[in-house]
Design an enzyme around this catalytic site. Structure first.
Site, PDB file in Angstrom:
ATOM      1  CB  CYS A  61      -0.953  -0.016   1.195  1.00 15.42           C
ATOM      2  SG  CYS A  61      -0.154   0.159   2.799  1.00 15.42           S
ATOM      3  NE  ARG A  62       0.896   8.437   1.397  1.00 19.28           N
ATOM      4  CZ  ARG A  62       1.153   8.917   2.616  1.00 19.28           C
ATOM      5  NH1 ARG A  62       0.741   8.280   3.689  1.00 19.28           N
ATOM      6  NH2 ARG A  62       1.823  10.033   2.752  1.00 19.28           N
TER       7      ARG A  62
END
Length: 109
Positions: A61-62
């Site tokens: 993810c981020r």
């Protein structure tokens, strides 16, 4: 759910590893790992049939928070998933390839 999920550092992820990117569409559009498949966390439960069966399946993810939650969920479902620590921020900062689908310059925030 366990507090511990299988996790690897970006440097331990093979360049062509099967990855599942669970960020939202705007984040994916801004840049992603070349071998990643996009399946937003918000859509995961309804699209489990699209989850790759790769062993291991690296989830990104981020920054690593959402992917850790997804890995915990996938492990409960029997998938051999591994969280990528630091997410796409660390991936990009470590000089790993980041691409966009439209050829524009990647923008990992």
């Amino acid at each position: 759910m366990s507090d511990q999920v299988p996790t690897v550092s970006v440097s331990d992820v093979p360049a062509d590893a099967p990855m599942l990117d669970v960020r939202e569409l705007d984040e994916w559009t801004a840049g992603h790992a070349p071998a990643a498949r996009h399946l937003p966390m918000s859509e995961l439960a309804g699209r489990t049939g699209e989850i790759p069966g790769d062993d291991p399946l690296y989830v990104v993810c981020r920054s690593g928070g959402r992917s850790a939650r997804v890995v915990a969920y996938l492990a409960q479902q029997g998938f051999p998933a591994v969280n990528v620590a630091g997410g796409m921020q660390e991936w990009s900062a470590s000089g790993r390839d980041v691409v966009t689908d439209d050829g524009s310059a990647p923008r990992i925030a």
